[in-house]
Every structure is written in structure tokens, then in C-alpha cells.
Design a protein around this motif. Sequence first.
Motif, PDB file in Angstrom:
ATOM      1  N   GLY A  28       0.814  -1.216   0.000  1.00  0.00           N
ATOM      2  CA  GLY A  28       0.000   0.000   0.000  1.00  0.00           C
ATOM      3  C   GLY A  28       0.840   1.257   0.000  1.00  0.00           C
ATOM      4  O   GLY A  28       0.494   2.252  -0.663  1.00  0.00           O
ATOM      5  N   SER A  29       1.955   1.222   0.724  1.00  0.00           N
ATOM      6  CA  SER A  29       2.821   2.403   0.758  1.00  0.00           C
ATOM      7  C   SER A  29       3.452   2.673  -0.606  1.00  0.00           C
ATOM      8  O   SER A  29       3.660   3.824  -0.990  1.00  0.00           O
ATOM      9  N   MET A  30       3.769   1.586  -1.348  1.00  0.00           N
ATOM     10  CA  MET A  30       4.302   1.781  -2.700  1.00  0.00           C
ATOM     11  C   MET A  30       3.265   2.446  -3.599  1.00  0.00           C
ATOM     12  O   MET A  30       3.571   3.364  -4.366  1.00  0.00           O
TER      13      MET A  30
ATOM     14  N   ALA B  50      -4.390   2.353  -2.421  1.00  0.00           N
ATOM     15  CA  ALA B  50      -3.666   2.208  -1.150  1.00  0.00           C
ATOM     16  C   ALA B  50      -4.638   2.140   0.019  1.00  0.00           C
ATOM     17  O   ALA B  50      -4.462   1.326   0.939  1.00  0.00           O
ATOM     18  N   LEU B  51      -5.663   2.965   0.006  1.00  0.00           N
ATOM     19  CA  LEU B  51      -6.647   2.933   1.087  1.00  0.00           C
ATOM     20  C   LEU B  51      -7.382   1.592   1.126  1.00  0.00           C
ATOM     21  O   LEU B  51      -7.735   1.100   2.214  1.00  0.00           O
ATOM     22  N   THR B  52      -7.602   0.986  -0.024  1.00  0.00           N
ATOM     23  CA  THR B  52      -8.216  -0.347  -0.053  1.00  0.00           C
ATOM     24  C   THR B  52      -7.311  -1.367   0.633  1.00  0.00           C
ATOM     25  O   THR B  52      -7.784  -2.231   1.395  1.00  0.00           O
TER      26      THR B  52
ATOM     27  N   MET C 230      -1.910  10.351   5.463  1.00  0.00           N
ATOM     28  CA  MET C 230      -1.241  11.007   4.340  1.00  0.00           C
ATOM     29  C   MET C 230      -1.907  10.684   3.006  1.00  0.00           C
ATOM     30  O   MET C 230      -1.762  11.433   2.043  1.00  0.00           O
ATOM     31  N   CYS C 231      -2.658   9.562   2.946  1.00  0.00           N
ATOM     32  CA  CYS C 231      -3.483   9.321   1.755  1.00  0.00           C
ATOM     33  C   CYS C 231      -4.579  10.390   1.659  1.00  0.00           C
ATOM     34  O   CYS C 231      -4.830  10.942   0.582  1.00  0.00           O
ATOM     35  N   PHE C 232      -5.225  10.667   2.777  1.00  0.00           N
ATOM     36  CA  PHE C 232      -6.242  11.719   2.783  1.00  0.00           C
ATOM     37  C   PHE C 232      -5.621  13.075   2.477  1.00  0.00           C
ATOM     38  O   PHE C 232      -6.233  13.929   1.829  1.00  0.00           O
TER      39      PHE C 232
END
Length: 519
Positions: A243-245, A255-257, A278-280
Amino acid sequence: MAEERRAMRTPFPASAESRKPRLKKGQEFPILEKQNWLIHLHYIRKDYEACKAVIKEQLQETQGLCEYAIYVQALIFRLEGNIQESLELFQTCAVLSPQCADNLKQVARSLFLLGKHKAATEVYNEAAKLNQKDWEICHNLGVCYIYLKQFSKAQEQLHNALHLNRHDLTYIMLGKIHLLEGDLDKAIEIYKKAVEFSPENTELLTTLGLLYLQLGIYQKAFEHLGNALTYDPTNYKAILAAGSMMQTHGDFDVALTKYRVVACAVPESPPLWNNIGMCFFGKKKYVAAISCLKRANYLAPFDWKILYNLGLVHLTMQQYASAFHFLSAAINLQPKMGELYMLLAVALTNLEDPENAKRAYAEAVRLDKCNPLVNLNYAVLLYNQGEKKGALAQYQEMEKKVNLLKDSSSLEFDSEMVEMAQKLGAALQVGEALVWTKPVKDTKSKHRTTSASKAGGFQQPLGSNQALGQAMSSAAAHRKLPSGAGGVSQLSKPPSLPLEPEPTTEAHPTEASAQIREK
């Protein structure tokens, strides 16, 4: 005939030997360990109460001389957390059988669990004299030397253990030594050998993937993380790293999934909530980002990366006092990072404290020798304060850093950074041809800006310090730091010994290495 019959009924006199009372075989040959089988049976069934009852009975019959009963009782005490009591019992076993290496190994194990690592190494060395081909002794000696910070001796013992018998855990410990020393290349070589030896070990695959991720080698990182998920689809560390990649490449929804799956397994993981926040932030949902980062900060109040990100988000929302609070806390935990001082200076500038902002910029320039953004921000502040000479010096230093970065790798600089540098160069009258190239759609407007700045008899403030807080996530992209920067070398918990299988509860540095440090 009657006399003959009477004679036949008369028994022969018994011999002297037959008159002695017969002794039971157990009394004739006392067996000290006759119930060992029952003790062993209860122990392997984990019926410890029944096991202790049999041990107590056995010790009463043998007056405390049954070595096996004492040994098992010491193991039970250790499992129950009574380490000191187990140490005393193992020492008793060592006295009863001074030539038994296993007893000395257990004494050393108890000393290790009590934190007496130096004493444990002495006992392990004594055990090694009795059995020189025991890989566990070499391995455990290496782990003890890790705690004593004697890494050269630790490497020697772990290599000896691998020479005697190859085990996954020995490879992991050897790799962690290189990580503690900051040698990522050697650590990768060790983990590659470990994966060749044990290709289905998900921990090895995940760790190797995270190391590649830290170096920015995304193809190999994705390959190893994918293999780890193939063998164990619920491996939350690999899912978090994958997810971080995706987050690094801007795929925030995907990534959130992934993070949603991890949240079911480890709902209280600080790196997880840091990455979600940080995704948000990348989706420009700043309130949700702050909520997630606050939760991460609650779970890990001394993680400087979370505080860094909180300061960044508050700068973006123009909440400069809150940004100053979190950035100051991050600097206390990570005082050698120049970018933290730069962000702090941005907050101080907007809080109308230019003197302290200058001090922060000066410290940032001293610590960071490769980031041109630090010099650009400092030059803008000095220009707005009327210090053209100092601004020109910082501008020239920025150009030198940009030249070095262009020679070393092909990097794309942020458009806002390039635009601000062009405006500053025009204002300082050092020419418009900068050391980087940027397509300019409207050259006339640029010339008009330049001529206006020359014609005007006063300095116009460039105001970039306000814009910097809003665009910092992209303006520092020239460094292209990997998402796991700074997490693998931390060993929150040193490795455990393998003498008895225990459930893995250690939060490995691989979890921390999956954190995203958004710029």
C-alpha cells in the motif's frame, strides 16, 4: 499304609533363606526417575498443574535428587514468568550434571531473559567447551553480543552457527546487525541468501522487499512483497508495504483499499494510521488527514515522522501555531534533520517572527547539504526582509545544489519551486536562465514580470513562504526518498532466542519501514 500317608502329609522343614521376608523389587533397587514418563507426558500436553503435582511427588520420594523433575519444573517456572526461580533450578541441574551442556544452555537462557547478557555470554562460552558443534550456542552467543553492541563478535558467532547448521532465524539476526550498522547493501545480500535457503519464509520475503523499497528499487520490492502475499495473503506487513508503494506513486484509493485489510488485522498500528492520514492529505481531505494522524500520534507519541506529517498538514491549512507545536516536537526527537528546521522557519515566518525564522533557516542550511529548497526558502525570506546580499548568496548556493543533483541523477523539480526560483532570480537581477529547464508557455508574461520588477523602485515581497506550506508535499519531491526512509534500522525490540518456540509478538522494524514520510 496309614503311617506312610501320615509321613507324606508332614512337610519338609523350610530352609533359612526361605524364612526371610521377601522385599519388593522397587525397594531392592530404588529408581529415582521412575515417573519421568508421566512428567514428560503432562508437560508436552501443557497440563502444567498435573505435571507439577507429579514432580512434587517425585522429588519427595527421591529427596530432591531427580534431575529431570527439577529441569521440567524450571521450564514451567520460566513459562509462568518466574525467571529467577527457573534460574536457580537450572543451576541445581548444572550442579547435579556438570558435564551436561544443555543445563548450561538453560542457565544462560535464564540469565539472558533477566537482562544479564554479559553473564549469559560467559555461561554460553562454558557450554561451548562441552559441545563445540551446537549451532544454538553459537547463535545465542551472537544474539547476546548484539545486546552488548559487540557487532563484530556477534557476526563471527552467527557465521559459525550458519556453518554448523543453516536456520532462518540466524540469517535474520545477521541481517539485523548490518541494519544496525547502517549497511543496507550487506543486509540485502544476507536476506537474499536467506530467501534462497528458505524461499517460502514470508518474514524474509517481506523484509527483503522493504529494504528494496527503502532504496527506491520498486520493481524488486514489489516482486518480493508479492511473493510474500502469495504464501500468506493475510501478511499485514507485506500488505502495508504494498500500500505504501501505491501511495508513493499517487494511487491513494488503491492504497486505502489495502489499508482497510490491514486495519482488520492490526487496528492499532501507528504506521497504518500515519499512511491513511497522508493518503487523505494527498486527496486534499485535510480534516480527515489530521484525524488519522492524531490517532497515529496517540498510539506512538514519540514517532517523529508522524509529528512531521502533522506539522505539514497544519502548514497546508495555514494553522501555523499548531504547525509550530508539532514541528518543534519533531525536532526534539530528530534534531539532525534539516527539513524540519525549514518547515519550522516557514511557520515562524507566517507567525511574524522573522528573527527566529532566520535562525531556523541557518540551522537547516547547516544540516542539509543537498536540498536546494532550503536555500530557496531562506533566500526568499532574506529578500523580503531587504537583505539582498544574503538572498543572493543563498540563491547561488541553491544553484550549486541543483547542478549537483542534475549531474548525479535525472530528477524532475517541482513546478512551483522552479517558478519561485525564476521570480527570485529576476528580482535579484541574476538573469532568467536557470540551471534547470522548464517549459514556459507564456514567455511574454515572464518578461513583463521581469521588466516590472526592474522598473519599480521598490522591492515587492515574493510571499513564497505562504505558498510553501501549501505545496510542501510536492516541492520537496526532488529528493525522491523511499517510503520506508528511516524505519528498518530501528530495532524497537532486539531479537529473541530460539531455544523454545514462542509466538512472534515482536513489532519488527519492517513495520516501521513501511511508513510514508510525505514531503
